[in-house]
Design a protein around this motif. Structure first.
Motif, PDB file in Angstrom:
ATOM      1  N   VAL A   1       0.817  -1.217   0.000  1.00 46.26           N
ATOM      2  CA  VAL A   1       0.000   0.000   0.000  1.00 46.26           C
ATOM      3  C   VAL A   1       0.849   1.264   0.000  1.00 46.26           C
ATOM      4  CG1 VAL A   1      -1.936  -1.147   1.136  1.00 46.26           C
ATOM      5  CG2 VAL A   1      -0.211   0.021   2.535  1.00 46.26           C
ATOM      6  N   GLY A   2       2.183   1.104  -0.027  1.00 45.67           N
ATOM      7  CA  GLY A   2       3.067   2.263  -0.155  1.00 45.67           C
ATOM      8  C   GLY A   2       3.697   2.750   1.126  1.00 45.67           C
ATOM      9  N   TYR A   3       3.663   1.969   2.191  1.00 44.59           N
ATOM     10  CA  TYR A   3       4.254   2.418   3.454  1.00 44.59           C
ATOM     11  C   TYR A   3       5.767   2.561   3.327  1.00 44.59           C
ATOM     12  CZ  TYR A   3       5.683   2.573   8.345  1.00 44.59           C
ATOM     13  OH  TYR A   3       6.252   2.946   9.536  1.00 44.59           O
ATOM     14  N   GLY A   4       6.309   3.682   3.774  1.00 40.57           N
ATOM     15  CA  GLY A   4       7.746   3.913   3.767  1.00 40.57           C
ATOM     16  C   GLY A   4       8.282   4.545   2.498  1.00 40.57           C
TER      17      GLY A   4
ATOM     18  N   VAL B   1     -13.484  -8.057  14.511  1.00 38.87           N
ATOM     19  CA  VAL B   1     -12.074  -8.349  14.249  1.00 38.87           C
ATOM     20  C   VAL B   1     -11.267  -7.055  14.361  1.00 38.87           C
ATOM     21  CG1 VAL B   1     -10.400  -9.206  12.576  1.00 38.87           C
ATOM     22  CG2 VAL B   1     -12.698 -10.205  12.675  1.00 38.87           C
ATOM     23  N   TYR B   2     -10.181  -7.094  15.140  1.00 39.23           N
ATOM     24  CA  TYR B   2      -9.268  -5.955  15.271  1.00 39.23           C
ATOM     25  C   TYR B   2      -7.889  -6.348  14.735  1.00 39.23           C
ATOM     26  CZ  TYR B   2     -12.627  -3.884  18.576  1.00 39.23           C
ATOM     27  OH  TYR B   2     -13.749  -3.365  19.163  1.00 39.23           O
ATOM     28  N   VAL B   3      -7.281  -5.472  13.945  1.00 39.00           N
ATOM     29  CA  VAL B   3      -5.907  -5.660  13.493  1.00 39.00           C
ATOM     30  C   VAL B   3      -5.179  -4.331  13.667  1.00 39.00           C
ATOM     31  CG1 VAL B   3      -4.368  -6.156  11.558  1.00 39.00           C
ATOM     32  CG2 VAL B   3      -6.497  -7.443  11.812  1.00 39.00           C
ATOM     33  N   VAL B   4      -3.995  -4.356  14.281  1.00 37.13           N
ATOM     34  CA  VAL B   4      -3.169  -3.159  14.431  1.00 37.13           C
ATOM     35  C   VAL B   4      -1.778  -3.460  13.889  1.00 37.13           C
ATOM     36  CG1 VAL B   4      -2.123  -1.520  16.037  1.00 37.13           C
ATOM     37  CG2 VAL B   4      -4.448  -2.317  16.433  1.00 37.13           C
ATOM     38  N   ASN B   5      -1.278  -2.600  13.013  1.00 39.93           N
ATOM     39  CA  ASN B   5       0.082  -2.690  12.492  1.00 39.93           C
ATOM     40  C   ASN B   5       0.949  -1.603  13.128  1.00 39.93           C
ATOM     41  OD1 ASN B   5      -0.841  -3.663   9.112  1.00 39.93           O
ATOM     42  ND2 ASN B   5      -0.362  -4.913  10.879  1.00 39.93           N
ATOM     43  N   PHE B   6       2.148  -1.977  13.582  1.00 46.68           N
ATOM     44  CA  PHE B   6       3.118  -1.052  14.157  1.00 46.68           C
ATOM     45  C   PHE B   6       4.282  -0.947  13.176  1.00 46.68           C
ATOM     46  CE2 PHE B   6       0.831  -3.313  17.419  1.00 46.68           C
ATOM     47  CZ  PHE B   6       0.441  -2.330  18.312  1.00 46.68           C
ATOM     48  N   GLY B   7       4.728   0.268  12.865  1.00 44.88           N
ATOM     49  CA  GLY B   7       5.751   0.410  11.845  1.00 44.88           C
ATOM     50  C   GLY B   7       6.828   1.426  12.172  1.00 44.88           C
ATOM     51  N   HIS B   8       7.946   1.282  11.470  1.00 44.16           N
ATOM     52  CA  HIS B   8       9.087   2.193  11.589  1.00 44.16           C
ATOM     53  C   HIS B   8       9.837   2.148  10.266  1.00 44.16           C
ATOM     54  CE1 HIS B   8      12.646   4.130  13.343  1.00 44.16           C
ATOM     55  NE2 HIS B   8      13.360   3.216  12.701  1.00 44.16           N
ATOM     56  N   SER B   9      10.186   3.291   9.733  1.00 43.88           N
ATOM     57  CA  SER B   9      10.947   3.339   8.484  1.00 43.88           C
ATOM     58  C   SER B   9      12.320   3.930   8.748  1.00 43.88           C
ATOM     59  CB  SER B   9      10.208   4.161   7.427  1.00 43.88           C
ATOM     60  OG  SER B   9       9.959   5.468   7.892  1.00 43.88           O
ATOM     61  N   SER B  10      13.311   3.521   7.958  1.00 47.87           N
ATOM     62  CA  SER B  10      14.683   3.984   8.155  1.00 47.87           C
ATOM     63  C   SER B  10      14.734   5.500   8.025  1.00 47.87           C
ATOM     64  CB  SER B  10      15.614   3.329   7.125  1.00 47.87           C
ATOM     65  OG  SER B  10      15.165   3.603   5.807  1.00 47.87           O
ATOM     66  N   GLY B  11      15.489   6.110   8.922  1.00 46.85           N
ATOM     67  CA  GLY B  11      15.618   7.563   8.899  1.00 46.85           C
ATOM     68  C   GLY B  11      14.679   8.271   9.842  1.00 46.85           C
TER      69      GLY B  11
END
Length: 328
Positions: A92-95, A153-163
């Protein structure tokens, strides 16, 4: 008279069909995405941690998995086509082309609220609470859906991108509870046969170890006979680079490998994708659950309507038989 009798029968059948076909109330999901995100940030505040920033790409990735679980009825971190949370975030284009790291929590249950999901389901699980109290990831997104069995239904995404900046824990908090420890990965020195064996330390994860050595997670799992959901423990030995064929038989896996000063960023304490076996509520099926025709007629507000229609039908049949008998 025959015409009147047929008309009476038709009327009775119509009333019966109307009774059986009474539509049941449309169910609604118990929570919304923003509610579960707010509950997670409230939990983080109680541990003295800054809140995570909502990311629309992670919202979309989480909603895709929530919809998939809702459609199939099967709860899992594996999505359509065998995709992982990382795959879905990238799709979906994250990061925007940067190196990214993504973890995921999911849960489902009948009438499961956002508060119950966070505090009763995830907070009681080590893997899930580590994701929620991450000091490595700095963004998150959520998706919520109602599955084919009426479970939220619950879904949680945790994210981190370089920089992007890593969240630093604040000092103390309402509960004065220590935040999760950030444990760096120390890279091991190769043996004489060119093999590399990594001794797992507290707070390290499979994906952080793979990242430190510059190998893919799939290769690390394959060489060690593991899966993404496998648990690792301190002092476990992982093959990073296998020995040459000639020296493979003499390799001593009990040796503690030498280490050198790490040069990579600190890595998180949470597991990449936690196994959600405890995250499914299985209460007794409600009498008004879909598929129960009698429950639609004889429960709730429709109870007396159903009894009345059946009584009218029975009275009509008796009257019809009585009239027919007198006419003979």
């Amino acid at each position: 008279m025959k015409k009147q009798r047929n008309l009476a029968i038709l009327t009775i059948l119509s009333l019966t069909i109307l009774c059986l076909g009474t539509p049941e109330a449309v169910q609604a999901q118990a929570g919304e995405p923003y509610e579960v995100l707010a509950e997670i940030n409230a939990l983080r505040a109680s541990y003295g941690l800054d809140g995570l920033a909502e990311n629309q790409y992670l919202n979309l990735a989480a909603q895709i998995q929530a919809d998939y679980i809702a459609t199939t009825g099967v709860g899992s971190h594996t999505g359509e086509g065998g995709t992982t949370a990382y795959d879905r975030a990238l799709s979906v284009g994250y990061g925007e082309g940067a190196q990214v790291w993504v973890t995921e929590n999911w849960a489902k249950g009948y009438g499961l609220t956002a508060y119950e999901c966070v505090h009763d389901m995830w907070e009681t699980s080590t893997d899930h609470i580590n994701n929620m109290l991450t000091t490595w990831h700095n963004e998150f997104g959520a998706g919520v859906a109602l599955d084919i069995n009426g479970m939220t239904v619950y879904v949680v995404n945790f994210g981190h991108s370089s920089g992007s900046a890593i969240i630093q824990p604040t000092s103390g908090g309402p509960t004065s509870t220590t935040a999760p420890v950030i444990q760096p990965v120390t890279v091991a020195t190769p043996y004489a046969d060119s093999s590399v064996i990594h001794a797992v330390q507290y707070g390290q994860t499979l994906w952080s170890i793979a990242d430190a050595y510059g190998i893919s997670l799939d290769d690390l799992l394959s060489m060690n006979g593991l899966t993404e959901d496998s648990a690792i423990y301190p002092d476990d030995l992982l093959i990073i680079v296998p020995a040459s064929i000639e020296a493979e038989e003499t390799l001593d896996f009990t040796d503690t490998p030498e280490v050198q000063t790490p040069t990579l960023m600190p890595t998180p304490t949470e597991v990449v994708e936690s196994t959600p076996t405890e995250a499914v509520l299985t209460p007794t099926r409600n009498a008004n659950a879909p598929g129960s025709i009698l429950a639609n007629i004889f429960s709730g507000d429709t109870l007396w309507v159903g009894i009345g229609l059946v009584a009218v039908s029975v009275f009509g049949i008796i009257l019809l038989l009585f009239t027919s008998a007198r006419l003979r």
